[in-house]
Design a protein around this motif. Structure first.
Motif, PDB file in Angstrom:
ATOM      1  N   ASN A  66      33.754  39.643  47.343  1.00 59.52           N
ATOM      2  CA  ASN A  66      32.869  39.912  46.875  1.00 59.52           C
ATOM      3  C   ASN A  66      32.915  40.408  45.544  1.00 59.52           C
ATOM      4  OD1 ASN A  66      33.213  42.576  47.332  1.00 59.52           O
ATOM      5  ND2 ASN A  66      32.414  42.570  49.835  1.00 59.52           N
ATOM      6  N   GLU A  67      31.902  41.610  45.122  1.00 60.34           N
ATOM      7  CA  GLU A  67      31.184  42.042  43.803  1.00 60.34           C
ATOM      8  C   GLU A  67      32.623  43.965  43.792  1.00 60.34           C
ATOM      9  OE1 GLU A  67      28.397  42.915  46.232  1.00 60.34           O
ATOM     10  OE2 GLU A  67      28.876  41.414  45.898  1.00 60.34           O
ATOM     11  N   ASP A  68      32.594  44.229  45.268  1.00 64.09           N
ATOM     12  CA  ASP A  68      33.318  45.447  44.797  1.00 64.09           C
ATOM     13  C   ASP A  68      34.559  44.902  44.934  1.00 64.09           C
ATOM     14  OD1 ASP A  68      33.796  48.263  45.107  1.00 64.09           O
ATOM     15  OD2 ASP A  68      34.564  47.462  47.297  1.00 64.09           O
ATOM     16  N   GLU A  69      35.495  44.022  45.872  1.00 63.03           N
ATOM     17  CA  GLU A  69      36.362  43.789  45.952  1.00 63.03           C
ATOM     18  C   GLU A  69      36.596  43.109  44.614  1.00 63.03           C
ATOM     19  OE1 GLU A  69      36.371  42.898  50.497  1.00 63.03           O
ATOM     20  OE2 GLU A  69      36.081  40.627  49.485  1.00 63.03           O
ATOM     21  N   GLU A  70      35.750  42.513  43.523  1.00 59.40           N
ATOM     22  CA  GLU A  70      37.028  42.341  42.558  1.00 59.40           C
ATOM     23  C   GLU A  70      37.065  43.057  42.101  1.00 59.40           C
ATOM     24  OE1 GLU A  70      36.837  38.985  40.440  1.00 59.40           O
ATOM     25  OE2 GLU A  70      37.021  37.907  42.773  1.00 59.40           O
ATOM     26  N   ASN A  71      35.578  43.939  41.364  1.00 56.45           N
ATOM     27  CA  ASN A  71      35.967  45.070  40.814  1.00 56.45           C
ATOM     28  C   ASN A  71      37.517  45.501  40.914  1.00 56.45           C
ATOM     29  OD1 ASN A  71      33.823  44.550  39.486  1.00 56.45           O
ATOM     30  ND2 ASN A  71      32.273  46.014  40.617  1.00 56.45           N
ATOM     31  N   ARG A  72      37.551  46.511  42.479  1.00 59.73           N
ATOM     32  CA  ARG A  72      38.736  46.631  42.324  1.00 59.73           C
ATOM     33  C   ARG A  72      39.812  45.854  41.997  1.00 59.73           C
ATOM     34  NH1 ARG A  72      39.068  48.396  48.769  1.00 59.73           N
ATOM     35  NH2 ARG A  72      37.963  46.788  48.870  1.00 59.73           N
ATOM     36  N   ILE A  73      39.694  44.496  42.605  1.00 61.91           N
ATOM     37  CA  ILE A  73      40.628  43.833  42.458  1.00 61.91           C
ATOM     38  C   ILE A  73      41.089  43.663  40.684  1.00 61.91           C
ATOM     39  CG2 ILE A  73      40.076  41.908  41.533  1.00 61.91           C
ATOM     40  CD1 ILE A  73      42.474  40.681  43.526  1.00 61.91           C
ATOM     41  N   LEU A 109      54.665  37.535  35.587  1.00 61.90           N
ATOM     42  CA  LEU A 109      54.758  38.291  36.548  1.00 61.90           C
ATOM     43  C   LEU A 109      53.532  40.173  36.887  1.00 61.90           C
ATOM     44  CD1 LEU A 109      56.714  39.855  39.116  1.00 61.90           C
ATOM     45  CD2 LEU A 109      57.734  41.248  37.353  1.00 61.90           C
ATOM     46  N   GLY A 110      53.676  40.339  35.625  1.00 60.43           N
ATOM     47  CA  GLY A 110      52.291  41.594  36.063  1.00 60.43           C
ATOM     48  C   GLY A 110      51.375  40.983  35.731  1.00 60.43           C
ATOM     49  N   PHE A 111      49.939  39.675  35.510  1.00 63.46           N
ATOM     50  CA  PHE A 111      49.362  39.695  35.990  1.00 63.46           C
ATOM     51  C   PHE A 111      49.060  39.378  37.389  1.00 63.46           C
ATOM     52  CE2 PHE A 111      45.536  37.162  35.826  1.00 63.46           C
ATOM     53  CZ  PHE A 111      44.600  37.547  34.962  1.00 63.46           C
ATOM     54  N   ILE A 112      49.614  38.900  38.017  1.00 63.79           N
ATOM     55  CA  ILE A 112      50.275  38.255  38.789  1.00 63.79           C
ATOM     56  C   ILE A 112      50.435  39.584  40.888  1.00 63.79           C
ATOM     57  CG2 ILE A 112      51.117  37.139  41.021  1.00 63.79           C
ATOM     58  CD1 ILE A 112      51.465  34.676  38.894  1.00 63.79           C
ATOM     59  N   THR A 113      50.717  40.522  40.021  1.00 66.18           N
ATOM     60  CA  THR A 113      51.388  41.450  41.030  1.00 66.18           C
ATOM     61  C   THR A 113      50.268  42.027  41.179  1.00 66.18           C
ATOM     62  OG1 THR A 113      53.328  42.357  39.746  1.00 66.18           O
ATOM     63  CG2 THR A 113      53.229  43.521  40.987  1.00 66.18           C
ATOM     64  N   GLY A 114      49.345  42.554  40.893  1.00 62.04           N
ATOM     65  CA  GLY A 114      48.065  43.206  40.210  1.00 62.04           C
ATOM     66  C   GLY A 114      47.558  42.348  41.295  1.00 62.04           C
ATOM     67  N   ILE A 120      47.387  42.375  49.990  1.00 58.14           N
ATOM     68  CA  ILE A 120      48.492  42.746  50.458  1.00 58.14           C
ATOM     69  C   ILE A 120      48.093  44.368  51.158  1.00 58.14           C
ATOM     70  CG2 ILE A 120      50.255  44.171  50.959  1.00 58.14           C
ATOM     71  CD1 ILE A 120      52.037  41.694  49.286  1.00 58.14           C
ATOM     72  N   LYS A 121      47.291  45.139  50.069  1.00 60.35           N
ATOM     73  CA  LYS A 121      46.383  47.288  51.212  1.00 60.35           C
ATOM     74  C   LYS A 121      45.562  46.347  51.384  1.00 60.35           C
ATOM     75  CE  LYS A 121      48.846  50.143  47.655  1.00 60.35           C
ATOM     76  NZ  LYS A 121      48.297  50.975  46.914  1.00 60.35           N
ATOM     77  N   ASN A 122      44.736  44.997  51.128  1.00 60.18           N
ATOM     78  CA  ASN A 122      43.258  44.991  51.774  1.00 60.18           C
ATOM     79  C   ASN A 122      43.266  44.104  52.447  1.00 60.18           C
ATOM     80  OD1 ASN A 122      41.674  47.279  50.358  1.00 60.18           O
ATOM     81  ND2 ASN A 122      42.769  46.576  48.175  1.00 60.18           N
ATOM     82  N   LYS A 123      44.030  43.560  53.036  1.00 62.01           N
ATOM     83  CA  LYS A 123      44.072  42.517  53.604  1.00 62.01           C
ATOM     84  C   LYS A 123      43.250  42.512  55.226  1.00 62.01           C
ATOM     85  CE  LYS A 123      47.209  39.250  56.524  1.00 62.01           C
ATOM     86  NZ  LYS A 123      48.689  38.717  56.250  1.00 62.01           N
ATOM     87  N   SER A 124      43.364  43.240  55.729  1.00 61.18           N
ATOM     88  CA  SER A 124      42.702  43.852  56.871  1.00 61.18           C
ATOM     89  C   SER A 124      41.308  43.640  57.110  1.00 61.18           C
ATOM     90  CB  SER A 124      43.313  44.906  57.659  1.00 61.18           C
ATOM     91  OG  SER A 124      43.442  45.906  57.143  1.00 61.18           O
TER      92      SER A 124
END
Length: 150
Positions: A66-73, A109-114, A120-124
């Motif tokens: 969603n838009e909030d998750e997109e902004n955080r990613i 690597l820098g692009f994909i790592t983010g 991983i942090k927001n999986k649940s």
């Protein structure tokens, strides 16, 4: 503040490396590649830092976030790009011409790592939202089925 400390340390280390190993400096035409990647990463890091996704302005082929998750990613990707930028300096200054191509892998690597760290942090929370959306869709379909037979 953390970025200031990180960049101060990496700039200092790169300057010391350039002074101590000045006889190994190898600037060739291939040094354009890490310099270009450096500029690209800097541009994208600032772009992702300030780009905000709004609700309703998405295509059918976009992300399932969603838009909030997109902004955080975008913030995670921006931070990851900022963190990996200093690793390009040795590629531009010291390494042989053929090895300078590896700077493209540093960019990837820098692009994909983010993206990976965010997921991983927001999986649940992402899975909980997906499950809630599936349940809502199921209830909506049941209500529509009941409405047909009334």
């Amino acid at each position: 503040m953390n970025f200031f400390i990180y960049y101060s340390a990496t700039i200092f280390m790169n300057i010391v490396a350039a002074i101590v190993f000045h006889e190994y400096i190898n600037i060739t035409i291939m040094s354009i590649i890490p310099v270009f990647v450096f500029a690209l990463m800097l541009f994208q890091a600032f772009y992702f830092r300030h780009e905000k996704i709004e609700n309703g302005f998405r295509t059918a082929y976009g992300s399932n976030l969603n838009e909030d998750e997109e902004n955080r990613i975008h913030t995670y990707i921006s931070n990851s790009l900022f963190i990996t930028i200093p690793f390009l300096v040795p590629f531009a200054l010291f390494l042989p011409s053929g090895v300078k191509l590896i700077s493209l892998l540093i960019y990837a690597l820098g692009f994909i790592t983010g993206d990976i760290v965010f997921r991983i942090k927001n999986k649940s929370t992402i899975h909980k939202r997906f499950d809630a959306e599936k349940e809502e869709l199921k209830r909506q379909k049941e209500n529509e089925e009941l409405g047909k037979w009334k």
